[in-house]
Write a protein that holds these residues in place. Structure first.
Motif, PDB file in Angstrom:
ATOM      1  N   TYR A   3       0.840  -1.158  -0.050  1.00  6.18           N
ATOM      2  CA  TYR A   3       0.034   0.085   0.082  1.00  6.18           C
ATOM      3  C   TYR A   3       0.902   1.221  -0.034  1.00  6.18           C
ATOM      4  O   TYR A   3       2.082   1.254   0.689  1.00  6.18           O
ATOM      5  CB  TYR A   3      -1.014  -0.098   1.262  1.00  6.18           C
ATOM      6  N   ALA A   4       0.395   2.404  -0.719  1.00  2.52           N
ATOM      7  CA  ALA A   4       1.109   3.559  -0.464  1.00  2.52           C
ATOM      8  C   ALA A   4       0.805   4.317   0.844  1.00  2.52           C
ATOM      9  O   ALA A   4       0.002   3.839   1.842  1.00  2.52           O
ATOM     10  CB  ALA A   4       0.570   4.537  -1.513  1.00  2.52           C
ATOM     11  N   MET A   5       1.797   5.110   1.104  1.00  2.00           N
ATOM     12  CA  MET A   5       1.554   5.469   2.568  1.00  2.00           C
ATOM     13  C   MET A   5       1.634   7.207   2.440  1.00  2.00           C
ATOM     14  O   MET A   5       2.424   7.688   1.307  1.00  2.00           O
ATOM     15  CB  MET A   5       2.702   5.056   3.487  1.00  2.00           C
ATOM     16  N   GLY A   6       1.289   7.844   3.229  1.00  2.00           N
ATOM     17  CA  GLY A   6       1.544   9.226   3.093  1.00  2.00           C
ATOM     18  C   GLY A   6       1.562  10.186   4.536  1.00  2.00           C
ATOM     19  O   GLY A   6       1.400   9.433   5.584  1.00  2.00           O
ATOM     20  N   TRP A   7       1.976  11.229   4.435  1.00  2.00           N
ATOM     21  CA  TRP A   7       2.019  12.304   5.480  1.00  2.00           C
ATOM     22  C   TRP A   7       1.144  13.497   5.226  1.00  2.00           C
ATOM     23  O   TRP A   7       1.020  13.853   4.278  1.00  2.00           O
ATOM     24  CB  TRP A   7       3.305  12.533   5.672  1.00  2.00           C
ATOM     25  N   PHE A   8       0.617  13.746   6.444  1.00  2.00           N
ATOM     26  CA  PHE A   8      -0.491  14.721   6.308  1.00  2.00           C
ATOM     27  C   PHE A   8      -0.092  15.718   7.640  1.00  2.00           C
ATOM     28  O   PHE A   8       0.533  15.380   8.482  1.00  2.00           O
ATOM     29  CB  PHE A   8      -1.895  14.297   6.472  1.00  2.00           C
ATOM     30  N   ARG A   9      -0.758  16.856   7.592  1.00  2.00           N
ATOM     31  CA  ARG A   9      -0.631  17.966   8.666  1.00  2.00           C
ATOM     32  C   ARG A   9      -1.916  18.575   8.559  1.00  2.00           C
ATOM     33  O   ARG A   9      -2.533  18.789   7.909  1.00  2.00           O
ATOM     34  CB  ARG A   9       0.656  18.625   8.392  1.00  2.00           C
ATOM     35  N   GLN A  10      -2.043  19.013   9.937  1.00  2.00           N
ATOM     36  CA  GLN A  10      -3.164  19.700  10.516  1.00  2.00           C
ATOM     37  C   GLN A  10      -2.848  21.036  11.485  1.00  2.00           C
ATOM     38  O   GLN A  10      -2.111  20.628  12.278  1.00  2.00           O
ATOM     39  CB  GLN A  10      -4.118  18.886  10.818  1.00  2.00           C
ATOM     40  N   ALA A  11      -2.904  22.172  10.847  1.00  2.00           N
ATOM     41  CA  ALA A  11      -2.655  23.360  11.861  1.00  2.00           C
ATOM     42  C   ALA A  11      -3.859  23.819  12.628  1.00  2.00           C
ATOM     43  O   ALA A  11      -4.998  23.347  12.098  1.00  2.00           O
ATOM     44  CB  ALA A  11      -2.073  24.390  10.881  1.00  2.00           C
ATOM     45  N   SER A  68       4.473   5.568  -3.212  1.00  2.00           N
ATOM     46  CA  SER A  68       3.840   4.412  -3.699  1.00  2.00           C
ATOM     47  C   SER A  68       4.325   3.114  -3.146  1.00  2.00           C
ATOM     48  O   SER A  68       5.258   3.386  -2.059  1.00  2.00           O
ATOM     49  CB  SER A  68       3.776   4.080  -5.179  1.00  2.00           C
ATOM     50  N   TRP A  69       3.842   1.916  -2.939  1.00  2.00           N
ATOM     51  CA  TRP A  69       3.935   0.713  -2.284  1.00  2.00           C
ATOM     52  C   TRP A  69       5.506   0.318  -2.541  1.00  2.00           C
ATOM     53  O   TRP A  69       6.460  -0.216  -1.246  1.00  2.00           O
ATOM     54  CB  TRP A  69       3.338  -0.358  -2.630  1.00  2.00           C
ATOM     55  N   CYS A 108      -2.516   4.493   2.906  1.00  2.00           N
ATOM     56  CA  CYS A 108      -3.473   4.559   1.859  1.00  2.00           C
ATOM     57  C   CYS A 108      -4.386   3.414   1.479  1.00  2.00           C
ATOM     58  O   CYS A 108      -3.978   2.507   1.635  1.00  2.00           O
ATOM     59  CB  CYS A 108      -2.944   5.511   0.817  1.00  2.00           C
ATOM     60  N   GLY A 109      -5.193   3.849   0.504  1.00  2.00           N
ATOM     61  CA  GLY A 109      -5.920   2.777   0.053  1.00  2.00           C
ATOM     62  C   GLY A 109      -5.537   1.826  -0.988  1.00  2.00           C
ATOM     63  O   GLY A 109      -6.263   0.855  -1.306  1.00  2.00           O
ATOM     64  N   ALA A 110      -4.717   2.166  -1.858  1.00  2.00           N
ATOM     65  CA  ALA A 110      -3.953   1.290  -2.749  1.00  2.00           C
ATOM     66  C   ALA A 110      -2.642   1.547  -3.018  1.00  2.00           C
ATOM     67  O   ALA A 110      -2.087   2.038  -2.109  1.00  2.00           O
ATOM     68  CB  ALA A 110      -4.816   1.773  -4.117  1.00  2.00           C
ATOM     69  N   SER A 111      -2.200   0.875  -3.917  1.00  2.00           N
ATOM     70  CA  SER A 111      -0.674   0.682  -4.009  1.00  2.00           C
ATOM     71  C   SER A 111      -0.135   2.011  -4.742  1.00  2.00           C
ATOM     72  O   SER A 111       1.163   2.339  -4.538  1.00  2.00           O
ATOM     73  CB  SER A 111      -0.104  -0.493  -4.892  1.00  2.00           C
ATOM     74  N   TYR A 112      -0.677   2.865  -5.375  1.00  2.00           N
ATOM     75  CA  TYR A 112      -0.116   3.899  -5.982  1.00  2.00           C
ATOM     76  C   TYR A 112      -0.218   5.269  -5.014  1.00  2.00           C
ATOM     77  O   TYR A 112      -1.169   5.488  -4.296  1.00  2.00           O
ATOM     78  CB  TYR A 112      -0.787   4.229  -7.479  1.00  2.00           C
ATOM     79  N   SER A 113       0.735   6.051  -5.321  1.00  2.00           N
ATOM     80  CA  SER A 113       0.836   7.364  -4.280  1.00  2.00           C
ATOM     81  C   SER A 113      -0.610   8.280  -4.496  1.00  2.00           C
ATOM     82  O   SER A 113      -0.793   8.691  -3.528  1.00  2.00           O
ATOM     83  CB  SER A 113       1.989   8.179  -4.543  1.00  2.00           C
ATOM     84  N   GLY A 114      -1.117   8.132  -5.607  1.00  2.00           N
ATOM     85  CA  GLY A 114      -2.337   9.101  -5.842  1.00  2.00           C
ATOM     86  C   GLY A 114      -3.574   8.508  -4.949  1.00  2.00           C
ATOM     87  O   GLY A 114      -4.278   9.625  -4.738  1.00  2.00           O
ATOM     88  N   SER A 115      -3.594   7.369  -4.449  1.00  2.00           N
ATOM     89  CA  SER A 115      -4.553   7.029  -3.665  1.00  2.00           C
ATOM     90  C   SER A 115      -4.685   7.497  -2.407  1.00  2.00           C
ATOM     91  O   SER A 115      -5.624   7.998  -1.642  1.00  2.00           O
ATOM     92  CB  SER A 115      -4.753   5.531  -3.503  1.00  2.00           C
TER      93      SER A 115
END
Length: 125
Positions: free
Chosen positions: A32-40, A52-53, A100-107
């Protein structure tokens, strides 16, 4: 039980660097793809970077961090990293990692399965 644990946040002066880590346990996420997010405070949670994966495969970045942040992953360690350089006060936020929900970074832009608890990053001017 799936768990994502972020670490590496803290207080840093503008222009400094931090490296965030996100260790996953409970199952493997190498497909699975993984991501970093932020919240101010008072703002929405926004995507910062995604990968991506496959280690070394495609990555994606928010325009505000391009050229300063680098996302990477080590599937053997079930860990994703975010190297943050040339930090600015506007980078101040709670940073979260997600599977993330799928293997590609866009997910990562529309589907997240699991979230970490977040780590605070504060950049002083």
């Amino acid at each position: 039980q799936v768990q994502l644990v972020e670490s590496g946040g803290g207080l840093v002066q503008a222009g400094g660097s931090l490296r965030l880590s996100c260790a996953a346990s409970g199952r493997t996420f190498s497909n699975y793809a993984m991501g970093w997010f932020r919240q101010a405070p008072g703002k929405d949670r926004d995507i910062v970077a995604a990968i991506s994966w496959s280690s070394g495969a495609s990555t994606a970045y928010a325009d505000s961090v391009k050229g300063r942040f680098t996302i990477s992953r080590d599937n053997a360690k079930n860990t994703v990293y975010l190297q943050m350089n040339s930090l600015k006060p506007e980078d101040t936020a709670v940073y979260y990692c997600a599977v993330c929900g799928a293997s590609y970074s866009g997910s990562c832009y529309y589907s997240r399965q699991y979230w970490g608890q977040g780590t605070q990053v504060t950049v002083s001017s």
